[in-house]
Every structure is written in C-alpha cells, then in structure tokens.
Scaffold this active site. Structure first.
Site, PDB file in Angstrom:
ATOM      1  N   GLY A 212      13.926   0.909 -20.140  1.00  0.00           N
ATOM      2  CA  GLY A 212      14.661   0.349 -21.268  1.00  0.00           C
ATOM      3  C   GLY A 212      15.795   1.208 -21.768  1.00  0.00           C
TER       4      GLY A 212
ATOM      5  N   GLU B 195     -15.488  -3.775   0.694  1.00  0.00           N
ATOM      6  CA  GLU B 195     -15.176  -3.789  -0.732  1.00  0.00           C
ATOM      7  C   GLU B 195     -16.421  -3.569  -1.569  1.00  0.00           C
ATOM      8  OE1 GLU B 195     -12.182  -3.610  -1.582  1.00  0.00           O
ATOM      9  OE2 GLU B 195     -11.358  -4.104   0.381  1.00  0.00           O
TER      10      GLU B 195
END
Length: 640
Positions: A200, A418
C-alpha cells in the site's frame, strides 16, 4: 480530459463547416452563366435576341429570347447603349455592385493556405499535449490529481498504523507550514516509502495528499528513461517546474529504483541516460534553487540498490517502512475491502484474517474479490464462509483440478500421505500449528494439501517449532512407507522444505549442538573452478562435510520420530485416510471426532440437496467451526 475532447470536437466541426461553405460557393461560381464578348452582346442586341438584362456597374447579365443566359462586361455604360436597349424593348434592371463577390474571391484565394496553416498548428499542439508524442520528449508524464478526483484519506488505509503516524507530520506541514518554520525548522524534502510489493505504498502517498488537500503528481520511475540522452533530465526539470506552480503539493515517484540505482556499481550495466536523470533529480531535490512547498514521496521495494547520494540528509531525509500487516491490520484491511460486499452471517472476518498470515493489502483485496466472484458464479445473494474458503484455496494453492483423472491407487496413496501430515501435527500440539483443513482435491501442482493455521503471528521461531515443522513435513512420506511399503515422488516438495529448514537451523541460526553457535553462510560471489562456476564458501571442505552429516542425521532422526508416531496410532491414521477417500475434505471438527474414535455424520445424498441459492451445489452437513484451529501458513515461512 472531457474538456480537451470537446475542444477537439468543436475545432473539427468548424473546419467541416468552413469546407462545406467553400464547396457551396465554388458550386455557385460554377453555376454562373457563360461569359460572351461585348461585341457579341451588341450583335445580339441589334438582332433583337436579347429579352432582359441586369446592369451592375459594368457587369451585364442577361437572358436571351431562346431562354439562354449570358454575362459580359461593358467598359462604360453609355447613353447610346441604354438608348439601344430601350429601342429594342429590352427589360433593363439595375443593381449596385455585389460586395460579396470581392470577399468571395478573397476567400477562394486565401482559404486553402489558411486551412493548411490551421491544420498544421492543430496537429503540432496535439503532439505537444500528448505527453510522449514526437514534439514532447522533454515534457513530464506526471498525472496531476486534485482533491476532487478520487480523493483517498487515511480512512481508506489500514494495517500500517506506524507508517501513517510518521507521515502525519508531512500532512501538518502542508496544511500549516508556518507552525514549523517559525522556529527555524525545515520539513523533510523527501520521504522514501520502503516495503514489499502490495503493502500500500502508493495508496499511502495518495492518502497523504488527500488528508492535506493538496495536488498530487504521480509518475513512475521508468517514465523518465527514454532512448534519447537528456530526455529524462528534461522531464525531471519539467516535473519540478509543475510542482512549483502548484505548491504546496506532493510529487510521487513510484518504483524510483528504475532511475535511482547506484551509479558505478555495475547493477544493470552503465547507463548514461539513467545517470543523467539521477543527477538532475539530485540537483532538483537539494540544489541552488529551493523547492518550498514541494515534497517528493518515492516508493521502492529495493532500497539496497539506491544511490547513497539520493538517501543522504537534505534529499530523502525520512525513510518510512511499510511492512506486511499483522493480524489486527489484516482484519482492518478486510473490513475496508468488504464495505460494499454483502456478507453472510457465517462469515467471520477475524477468522479470515488469522487464516492469511503473510498476506499484504493487495492479496487481501484479491481474496475478497475472488470470494465475491465465486458467490456471483452460483447466483448467491451474499458471500458466504464457503466462498471465502474456496477463494483462499484458489489464491494460495490454485484452481481445483476436478477434471483430473486419478486412479484408485493414486487417490489412496494421496489420502494416506495427507493423513500422515495431519496426524503428526495433531499428535505434537505443543509446538506444531493446529490443522485447519485436509483435502485430497488436486489444486495447482499439488495432489492434496494439509493446511495448518498459526494461532498468532510469529516474529521468531524456536528450535522446537522448527523441529516440529520438519517432523510434520516428514509425516507424509513416513505414512506411505508404513502403509504401502514403498516410496513415491509425492514427497518431493516436503523433502525440499524439510532440508531447507534443516540447513538454515545448522548454518544460519546456530541451532546445532555439534556445529555450535556459528553462522556458516555463503561469502557471496561466484568463482570459476576450471570451466565451471561455483559458489565460494567461507568455510573449509571438512566443515562442509560435517554440515552435510549433521543435516542428514537431523532429517533421519525426525523422519523416524514421525514414523513412530504413525505406528503407535495406526488406527487413527486409517480412519483419517478412509474419511478422506469418502469426503475428500476434512476440517478441524472432523479431525477431532476421528481422533476420539467417533464416527462422522453421514453425508446427504446429492438428490436430497436443498440449497436454495445454489441448486447445483449439494448442501453440506452443518459445520462446527473450531476457531482454535490454525490457518494457512506461508508457503515457506521464514523466521523474523
């Protein structure tokens, strides 16, 4: 821009009207009756073929008895001529001289030249006002924004409160300069905004101008550099000249490293044009002429390559760091970007902020936009929690690859892989991040993903936390070897991350008992060894062998620990893997039930799905969201 467009349109309309008038006049001239000799006129008069004439100071127009028309010129209209006309019973009309014919002749003679000159002036002005056209090399390409054009204030900026605080003094000076100058103080001439991409910096510079209600000139560093030497320096002079005319004002240069690189450092090679532009910028910022009321704000994510003369006091006096936002900052940024987004009741912005560590303002804006697009895709009236989760997965991991055909064996290997990751993390809760989600749906380049979520942002990592990260990375491969008694290529990324962490532990962080608190880093610079270029190290080959042995011992030890955890909890591993094969995605509450040995609620069949907003997507069982779980970490988190 609209005024310039209307001016151009008016000019072209005037040109078109003048051309039409000219064509009309030329046609009128062409429609005039043919000229005849004065002697022929006298002959026709004597023979009685003339019916009517109109006399206009030497010019005679007439009509013959057979209907033809003619024009001629009489040197003098004598009494004898008039007597003959009366004798021949010719109708005589008299008119004064037509002044319009004179101006018509003048217009016909001069109009082409005037038209050419006008078009030439018009095109020259167009080229000069175009900014970058053939006649405007030395003109600045800066765009000026006034307070009435998309005004941005500090209310539109969040997550960088310390940076905003440092710039409040600049705002106070622009609004009330005498408050500082009466005591002999001098406001900084330049402010350098430093930070990662997307934090920003440009928005912050515009907010400073918006808060102070002063003009804002915006330009990129690359706009100064052209193929012609001296153009950039000319544009710098023109930019500051415009700034002085509109003082007090802010001049913002984005990506200043494009023109402010270190001179003579060999970064990018020699470049006379860039160095001349930098020299002119240095002179304008702190030269003989003072630029009162003109504050230069620049932004870069590469402050290390800037020239030291640019950073000395008197030029860029102040350096403002614009960091990545923390948890509170991400929450405020999400609130700003969701002002115009209708959110469902199940959306918890704090949970989304915790799930996006390392995200900058641009990433969070993209996350909200992707969630809104996903909700609009299935005609929803509000953006739900599920849309945010899918958008987060899409941004971090990639789009779902539903069309990918996986064999049952590959799907089973992925499920156990997983499940191994998730179970190792669950069984070491004191140092591992809580598991947020486990899925075997292929996304991007991954066949499955185990997402962990830190409870809070970390600025430092302890040795136990890094060891837990490596052990968690080894869980997938350990599960494959335990269940299938073979190894696959699915653990390549896990091994890469684990090895990287182990190398940093030993060589950078001094966390090895054998190697001691010593940093074994690269000295920088490549050297040629024969025909090959190698990285020069600041330690001996014997020490390099010790480092390699220590890394291998650490990785093997943690791999054995992960495998032993799975052996001791084989039943839980099987339950998690089977649930993944059935549901494809498990969340925190699902894993907690499986760990306790409780069965998961049955899935509703697709035919019973009653989702009013999205009939194409079957409704899922009610989710008990446990926000004590963690969120998605950085792809490769680095200690502070």
């Amino acid at each position: 821009m609209n005024q310039q467009f209307y001016k151009n349109m008016a000019l072209w309309v005037v040109i078109l009207v003048v051309i039409l008038l000219l064509v009309t006049m030329l046609r009128q001239e062409q429609s005039e009756p043919p000229d005849i000799a004065f002697s022929e006129f006298l002959t026709d008069l004597e023979e009685g073929r003339i019916e009517e004439v109109t006399i206009e100071e030497g010019s005679i127009k007439g009509k013959l008895s057979d209907g033809g028309e003619f024009t001629t010129y009489a040197p003098v209209i004598t009494e004898e001529l008039l007597s003959e006309l009366r004798t021949g019973e010719v109708r005589v009309n008299a008119q004064p001289k037509d002044e319009g014919s004179f101006w018509r002749q003048i217009l016909i003679m001069w109009f082409p030249l005037l038209l050419f000159i006008g078009l030439w002036v018009f095109f020259i002005r167009q080229m000069q006002s175009g900014g970058g056209k053939a006649m405007s090399f030395g003109k600045s390409k800066a765009r000026m924004l006034t307070e009435n054009e998309t005004r941005v204030t500090f209310a539109d900026v969040a997550g960088i409160e310390e940076s905003k605080f440092e710039l409040e003094e600049i705002i106070a000076f622009l609004s009330e300069p005498k408050k500082f100058t009466r005591l002999g103080g001098r406001i900084p001439k330049g402010v350098l905004l430093v930070g990662p991409p997307g934090t920003g910096k440009t928005l912050l510079a515009r907010a400073v101008a918006g808060e102070a209600s002063v003009p804002f000139f915006s330009i990129s560093g690359s706009d100064f550099v052209e193929m012609f030497v001296g153009v950039g320096a000319s544009r710098v002079r023109d930019l500051f000249l415009q700034g002085k005319k509109h003082a007090p004002c802010i001049i913002f240069i984005d990506e200043i490293d494009a023109v402010g690189r270190h001179r003579g450092a060999g970064l990018g090679g020699g470049h006379d044009e860039r160095e001349q532009t930098l020299n002119q910028l240095l002179v304008e910022m702190d030269g003989f002429e003072s630029n009162e009321g003109v504050i230069l704000v620049a932004a870069t994510n590469r402050p290390d390559v800037l020239d030291p003369a640019l950073l000395r006091p008197g030029r860029f006096d102040r350096r403002v760091v614009v960091p990545r936002p923390d948890l509170r900052g991400r929450l405020e940024i999400l609130k700003i970007h969701t002002r115009r987004v209708p959110l469902a009741d199940d959306v918890d912005l704090e949970l989304q902020a915790r799930g996006t560590p390392g995200f900058v303002g641009a990433d969070l804006q993209n996350l909200v936009n992707e969630a809104a697009l996903l909700a609009a895709r299935h005609d929803a009236s509000q953006v739900s929690y599920e849309d945010f989760e899918n958008a987060k997965d899409k941004v971090v991991l990639g789009t779902e690859r539903r069309s990918m055909i996986m064999s049952e064996q590959d799907k089973r290997i992925t499920a156990y892989h997983e499940a191994g990751h998730a179970l190792v993390a669950i069984l070491t809760p004191e140092h591992s991040d809580p598991v947020h989600k486990v899925t075997i749906i292929p996304r991007g380049m991954a066949l499955g993903v185990t997402q962990t979520l830190p409870v809070e942002d970390r600025l430092n990592y302890t040795r136990d936390q890094i060891v837990a990260i490596i052990r968690h990375a080894m869980g997938g491969r350990a599960a494959e070897e335990l269940i299938f008694d073979h190894l696959s290529t699915g653990a390549s990324n896990d091994l890469e991350q684990a090895t990287g962490w182990a190398h940093r532990m030993i060589c950078q962080y001094g966390m090895s008992d054998v190697m001691g608190p010593v940093s074994y880093g690269e000295s920088g610079g490549d050297v040629f060894l024969g025909r090959d270029m190698v990285q020069r190290k600041d330690y001996s080959e014997k020490k390099a062998e010790q480092i390699d042995e220590e890394i291998a011992l650490l990785l093997n030890r943690l791999y054995d620990e992960a495998k032993q955890l799975l052996v001791d909890n084989r039943d839980v591993l099987d339950r998690i893997a089977e649930a993944l094969l059935e549901r494809e995605t498990l969340e925190t509450s699902d894993l907690a039930q499986l760990l306790k040995g409780e069965p998961l609620p049955a899935l509703a069949p697709p035919s019973e799905a009653t989702d009013a907003e999205d009939p194409k997507h079957p409704s899922k069982p009610e989710r008990k969201r446990d926000i004590s779980g963690g969120e998605i970490p950085d792809p490769e988190p680095m200690p502070g």
